[in-house]
Design an enzyme around this catalytic site. Structure first.
Site, mmCIF file in Angstrom:
data_model
loop_
_atom_site.group_PDB
_atom_site.id
_atom_site.type_symbol
_atom_site.label_atom_id
_atom_site.label_comp_id
_atom_site.label_asym_id
_atom_site.label_seq_id
_atom_site.Cartn_x
_atom_site.Cartn_y
_atom_site.Cartn_z
ATOM 1 N N GLY A 14 -105.512 -123.956 -26.962
ATOM 2 C CA GLY A 14 -105.978 -122.551 -26.810
ATOM 3 C C GLY A 14 -105.848 -121.857 -28.219
ATOM 4 O O GLY A 14 -106.667 -121.357 -28.772
ATOM 5 N N ALA A 15 -104.657 -122.334 -28.906
ATOM 6 C CA ALA A 15 -104.452 -121.636 -30.095
ATOM 7 C C ALA A 15 -105.600 -121.950 -31.267
ATOM 8 O O ALA A 15 -105.693 -121.372 -32.040
ATOM 9 C CB ALA A 15 -103.171 -122.131 -30.841
ATOM 10 N N GLY A 53 -88.955 -87.458 -29.616
ATOM 11 C CA GLY A 53 -89.758 -86.465 -28.360
ATOM 12 C C GLY A 53 -91.262 -87.168 -28.423
ATOM 13 O O GLY A 53 -91.600 -88.345 -29.044
ATOM 14 N N GLY A 54 -92.003 -86.356 -28.041
ATOM 15 C CA GLY A 54 -93.603 -86.496 -27.940
ATOM 16 C C GLY A 54 -94.091 -86.643 -29.376
ATOM 17 O O GLY A 54 -95.254 -87.230 -29.616
HETATM 18 C C1 HXC Z 1 -86.420 -75.062 -33.338
HETATM 19 C C2 HXC Z 1 -85.117 -76.505 -34.410
HETATM 20 C C3 HXC Z 1 -85.537 -77.578 -34.079
HETATM 21 C C4 HXC Z 1 -86.400 -77.303 -32.980
HETATM 22 C C5 HXC Z 1 -83.837 -78.104 -35.459
HETATM 23 N N1 HXC Z 1 -84.105 -76.846 -35.581
HETATM 24 N N2 HXC Z 1 -85.052 -78.623 -34.354
HETATM 25 N N3 HXC Z 1 -85.481 -75.190 -34.279
HETATM 26 N N4 HXC Z 1 -87.001 -76.134 -32.783
HETATM 27 N N5 HXC Z 1 -87.029 -78.275 -32.522
HETATM 28 C C6 HXC Z 1 -83.407 -75.950 -36.416
HETATM 29 C C7 HXC Z 1 -81.803 -75.698 -35.998
HETATM 30 O O1 HXC Z 1 -81.524 -74.886 -34.883
HETATM 31 C C8 HXC Z 1 -81.134 -75.650 -37.365
HETATM 32 O O2 HXC Z 1 -81.406 -74.371 -37.518
HETATM 33 C C9 HXC Z 1 -82.044 -76.417 -38.321
HETATM 34 O O3 HXC Z 1 -83.503 -76.599 -37.836
HETATM 35 C C10 HXC Z 1 -81.517 -77.853 -38.736
HETATM 36 O O4 HXC Z 1 -81.103 -78.216 -37.621
HETATM 37 P P1 HXC Z 1 -79.742 -78.937 -37.849
HETATM 38 O O5 HXC Z 1 -79.669 -79.271 -36.313
HETATM 39 O O6 HXC Z 1 -78.759 -78.161 -38.355
HETATM 40 O O7 HXC Z 1 -79.998 -80.196 -38.339
HETATM 41 P P2 HXC Z 1 -79.534 -81.924 -38.143
HETATM 42 O O8 HXC Z 1 -77.744 -81.597 -37.847
HETATM 43 O O9 HXC Z 1 -79.746 -82.688 -39.195
HETATM 44 O O10 HXC Z 1 -79.941 -82.060 -36.732
HETATM 45 C C11 HXC Z 1 -81.210 -82.379 -36.787
HETATM 46 C C12 HXC Z 1 -81.770 -82.868 -35.291
HETATM 47 C C13 HXC Z 1 -81.372 -81.613 -34.410
HETATM 48 C C14 HXC Z 1 -81.357 -83.881 -34.747
HETATM 49 C C15 HXC Z 1 -83.469 -82.884 -35.411
HETATM 50 O O11 HXC Z 1 -81.679 -80.515 -35.117
HETATM 51 C C16 HXC Z 1 -81.964 -81.541 -33.234
HETATM 52 O O12 HXC Z 1 -81.536 -82.419 -32.199
HETATM 53 N N6 HXC Z 1 -83.301 -80.830 -32.966
HETATM 54 C C17 HXC Z 1 -83.707 -80.615 -31.756
HETATM 55 C C18 HXC Z 1 -84.400 -81.878 -31.494
HETATM 56 C C19 HXC Z 1 -85.500 -81.907 -29.963
HETATM 57 O O13 HXC Z 1 -84.870 -82.143 -29.136
HETATM 58 N N7 HXC Z 1 -86.610 -81.421 -30.531
HETATM 59 C C20 HXC Z 1 -87.713 -81.157 -29.327
HETATM 60 C C21 HXC Z 1 -88.225 -82.865 -29.164
HETATM 61 S S1 HXC Z 1 -89.240 -82.770 -27.691
HETATM 62 P P3 HXC Z 1 -80.141 -73.353 -38.011
HETATM 63 O O14 HXC Z 1 -80.801 -72.064 -38.427
HETATM 64 O O15 HXC Z 1 -79.192 -73.308 -37.303
HETATM 65 O O16 HXC Z 1 -79.770 -73.946 -39.424
HETATM 66 C C22 HXC Z 1 -90.659 -82.497 -28.626
HETATM 67 C C23 HXC Z 1 -91.786 -82.429 -27.708
HETATM 68 C C24 HXC Z 1 -93.045 -82.614 -28.470
HETATM 69 O O17 HXC Z 1 -90.779 -82.246 -29.699
HETATM 70 C C25 HXC Z 1 -94.127 -83.048 -27.169
HETATM 71 C C26 HXC Z 1 -95.293 -83.500 -27.710
HETATM 72 C C27 HXC Z 1 -96.068 -83.907 -26.611
#
Ligand code: HXC
Length: 516
Positions: free
Chosen positions: A406-407, A171-172
């Site tokens: 040019g290079a 993501g971001g």
């Molecule tokens: C809250 C999160 C989290 C998040 C992971 N966790 N990402 N909690 N916010 N963004 C938590 C999970 O719920 C889980 O908690 C623990 O962390 C471990 O994650 P798992 O999913 O069990 O691990 P894994 O299977 O290794 O997968 C990792 C992952 C997946 C691929 C990163 O967790 C995932 O897809 N997370 C979300 C990614 C996402 O979409 N993020 C937002 C991106 S947008 P528990 O307690 O169940 O173990 C963004 C915007 C930024 O970031 C903008 C800036 C401008």
């Protein structure tokens, strides 16, 4: 509680904080072949040099039951320590705590080390391993990211910024590393993308794996987002330590000098016969680089991307120098979009951090074709030209063989501000290669000749005699000397020593308008 008990309580609290998300999650992290945040930091920094900040910071989110999920440190370890005795600031995201996700408190900790690194003037290193914005916090987490981005931009060109991707970076969140100077990714666990495979499938109906979408190989070789690709995170950490040794702490300092045991006046006899007699025959530019730099020690940047140009750090007589070299072995060393962008970014980094530039030139020109034109070789090629021309650090060029069209101009020519330009006797400096030139200039003579092929060869030879050597350029004072290849190391060291006190200021302005 007496004071002794208070100390014991502190120790217990620290011990708990050290465990991050707990022993089970640490086991999971290890099972993925990943180190924990603290293990990473202790490998990155000199032994016992780490001083941690904000170990007891927690988030204050109460959405979706988050008040029950509080961990000291809130998923990121921050502080400072040393690499080879020099101070660096660091954060390491802790995936064992809510997936290393970024809360506002987590972001504030990162911002604090960035602010301190800027005040002190020391490099900033981020070890990323995070699920992105903490979903339960909503806009607070987004605010945290934006505050980091803002600081990345303010710090750009002031302190070196280095990012390691040691897990997810999605993501971001990708835009903080993207603004830093160098990104490391390892083949095992790191990936970066703006939108993940699931969204790609939903929106575009395209099925692609995480690795193929944003793994290390993709970003090091195709997109150019990552400058360094490693086998594993241990190698990443080792390479970051090495990279830092080449760099100054900030833009007001010169890079550190190390004691050089490689003789300054080392003659490299084999270079006198190294270039093939047939000027269309390739050779390996790495052989030249490795032979002239101190101890054959060259830290290449963006190795897997646009291999037709080579960029990286070396030392000459113990002083850091940034090398930009065409690679005749790949696409004949031609300049294309990727090569131009790669070189331009490297030149600008070196210039920002007082690292002298050395160009080793063997370039047949820009790559022709609709693909390059339609994708903007004009705009992207201009970046490299711009970067060399605006750079005020010492700039030295050695024309090894071809310097066409040019290079020739854009690869740090005398006319664009090079301080010293040397040629090897094998240099060819002309508007274009002999056959192309004859087709344009002598087309009438060739077509009217009784034997057009013979006439073409005759004219090509005439053109070659005139320009396929360094003497016309030397006659015009465009180059400073034609040097024996074997003396290249010695002559370069002298040139850079002479230029060490160079001072040039560009005209005052808010900023230029590089063709982005
Ligand atoms: C809250 C999160 C989290 C998040 C992971 N966790 N990402 N909690 N916010 N963004 C938590 C999970 O719920 C889980 O908690 C623990 O962390 C471990 O994650 P798992 O999913 O069990 O691990 P894994 O299977 O290794 O997968 C990792 C992952 C997946 C691929 C990163 O967790 C995932 O897809 N997370 C979300 C990614 C996402 O979409 N993020 C937002 C991106 S947008 P528990 O307690 O169940 O173990 C963004 C915007 C930024 O970031 C903008 C800036 C401008």
């Amino acid at each position: 509680m007496n004071n002794e008990d208070k100390v014991l309580a502190l120790r217990q609290r620290r011990a708990k904080a050290y465990l991050g998300g707990g022993e089970k999650r640490i086991e999971d992290q290890h099972a993925k072949g990943k180190l924990t945040a603290r293990e990473r930091i202790s490998r990155l920094l000199d032994p016992d040099s780490f001083e941690e900040f904000d170990m007891f910071v927690t988030h204050n989110c109460t959405n979706f039951g988050m008040e029950k999920q509080k961990f000291d440190g809130d998923g990121v370890v921050t502080g400072f320590g040393t690499i080879e005795g020099r101070i660096v600031y660091v954060f390491a995201q802790d995936f064992t705590v809510v997936g290393g996700s970024l809360s506002k408190a987590h972001a504030d900790k990162i911002c604090k080390v960035m602010d301190t690194a800027m005040k002190i003037g020391a490099p900033f290193i981020g070890l990323n391993d995070s699920g992105g914005a903490r979903i339960q916090e909503g806009v607070d987490a987004l605010a945290g990211y934006a505050e980091i981005f803002y600081r990345n931009v303010q710090a750009s060109g002031v302190i070196p910024q280095i990012s390691a991707i040691l897990g997810p970076c999605a993501g971001g969140a990708v835009y903080s590393p993207a603004i830093t100077d160098f990104i490391f990714m390892d083949k095992k666990n790191s990936y970066m993308f703006v939108t993940g495979p699931k969204v790609v499938k939903t929106v575009l109906n395209e099925v692609i794996s995480t690795e193929d979408l944003g793994g290390a190989k993709v970003h090091a070789g195709k997109s150019g987002v990552a400058q360094f690709i490693t086998e594993n995170e241990e190698e990443t950490i080792e390479m970051i330590r090495k990279l830092v040794t080449f760099l100054p702490a900030n833009n007001m300092e010169n890079p550190p000098t190390v004691v050089c045991t490689d003789p300054v006046d080392r003659y490299i006899e084999e270079l006198n016969t190294f270039i093939p007699d047939n000027s269309n025959k390739p050779y390996d530019m790495y052989d030249i680089i490795n032979s002239i730099v101190d101890d054959a020690d060259f830290l290449e940047v963006s190795k897997a991307f646009a291999a037709n140009i080579i960029v990286g750090f070396c030392r000459l007589n113990g002083n850091t120098v940034g090398i930009i070299a065409n690679q005749p072995k790949v696409l004949a060393g031609v300049l294309d979009i990727n090569a131009s962008v790669k070189a331009a970014r490297f030149v600008r980094f070196c210039d920002a951090f007082n690292i002298p530039l050395l160009v080793l030139e063997d370039v047949p020109g820009f790559l022709p074709g609709s693909n390059q034109e339609h994708n903007g070789i004009i705009r992207h090629g201009a970046k490299m030209l711009y970067a060399f021309a605006e750079a005020t650090v010492p700039k030295v060029t050695v024309i090894i063989r071809k310097a066409y069209g040019g290079a020739y101009c854009v690869m740090n020519s005398r006319h664009m501000g090079a301080d010293v330009v040397y040629c090897w006797p094998s240099a060819e400096i002309a508007v274009m290669g002999p056959s192309g030139a004859v087709e344009v200039v002598f087309k009438n003579e060739v077509s009217a000749a009784a034997d057009p092929k013979a006439m073409m060869q005759e004219k090509e030879q005439e053109y070659r005699d005139k320009f396929a050597n360094p003497y016309t350029a030397a006659n015009n004072g465009y180059i400073d000397d034609i040097i024996e290849p074997r003396r290249t190391r010695f002559r370069l060291i002298r040139a850079f020593e002479m230029l060490a006190t160079k001072k040039v200021l560009n005209p005052p302005r808010k900023h230029g308008n590089i063709p982005l």
